[in-house]
Design a protein around this motif. Structure first.
Motif, mmCIF file in Angstrom:
data_model
loop_
_atom_site.group_PDB
_atom_site.id
_atom_site.type_symbol
_atom_site.label_atom_id
_atom_site.label_comp_id
_atom_site.label_asym_id
_atom_site.label_seq_id
_atom_site.Cartn_x
_atom_site.Cartn_y
_atom_site.Cartn_z
ATOM 1 N N ASN A 83 -2.427 5.306 0.934
ATOM 2 C CA ASN A 83 -2.959 3.988 1.289
ATOM 3 C C ASN A 83 -3.635 3.238 0.140
ATOM 4 O O ASN A 83 -4.418 2.327 0.363
ATOM 5 C CB ASN A 83 -3.906 4.094 2.492
ATOM 6 C CG ASN A 83 -3.976 2.791 3.260
ATOM 7 O OD1 ASN A 83 -2.986 2.064 3.357
ATOM 8 N ND2 ASN A 83 -5.131 2.480 3.795
ATOM 9 N N PRO A 135 2.343 4.485 1.170
ATOM 10 C CA PRO A 135 2.357 5.101 2.501
ATOM 11 C C PRO A 135 1.768 6.509 2.525
ATOM 12 O O PRO A 135 1.396 7.000 3.579
ATOM 13 C CB PRO A 135 3.837 5.122 2.880
ATOM 14 C CG PRO A 135 4.593 4.879 1.647
ATOM 15 C CD PRO A 135 3.683 4.230 0.662
ATOM 16 N N LYS A 178 0.851 -1.186 0.000
ATOM 17 C CA LYS A 178 0.000 0.000 0.000
ATOM 18 C C LYS A 178 0.891 1.241 0.000
ATOM 19 O O LYS A 178 1.927 1.277 0.657
ATOM 20 C CB LYS A 178 -0.900 0.038 1.239
ATOM 21 C CG LYS A 178 -1.868 -1.117 1.343
ATOM 22 C CD LYS A 178 -3.012 -0.935 0.399
ATOM 23 C CE LYS A 178 -4.060 -2.028 0.639
ATOM 24 N NZ LYS A 178 -5.128 -1.972 -0.301
#
Length: 119
Positions: free
Chosen positions: A53, A50, A48
């Motif tokens: 997300n 950062p 994912k």
């Protein structure tokens, strides 16, 4: 992720795998060259982003498969991929901190400036 200053940019290192996260444009800024990415739309990675997300996509940058965020254009490099992107040459990441000068050197500079001013 643990942020750290690297010259003109702030990078983030994954505390689990030691990979590096580059916000959009930071990789090019650090290497000093454009690195166009070719997305592989068929491969969505398990990582994912950062920053937002979202699931990251596989992309090829300078012949190397990396993980790329299509929204923020961030790039995640696994440990060692930075060297591969730089033609096998190590990349020196400057910490961006000003070295501490000894008090005596600062005093000498101040006294020299005062002498020049005629004080």
């Amino acid at each position: 992720m643990r942020p750290f200053p690297a010259g003109k940019v702030e990078l983030d290192r994954c505390t689990f795998c030691s990979g590096l996260w580059f916000d959009g444009g930071e990789l090019e800024a650090l290497l000093g060259k454009k690195l166009p990415a070719t997305l592989d739309p068929d491969i969505v990675t398990s990582r994912k982003c950062p920053a937002d997300n979202l699931s990251m996509q596989a992309a090829v940058v300078a012949g190397l498969r990396v993980e790329f965020c299509t929204k923020c254009h961030g790039v995640f490099l696994d440990d060692g991929e930075m060297v591969a992107l730089n033609g096998g040459k190590p990349v020196r990441v400057e910490r961006g901190q000003t070295p501490v000068r000894p008090e005596s050197a600062v005093k000498d500079d101040v006294m020299g400036w005062l002498d020049k001013l005629g004080a």
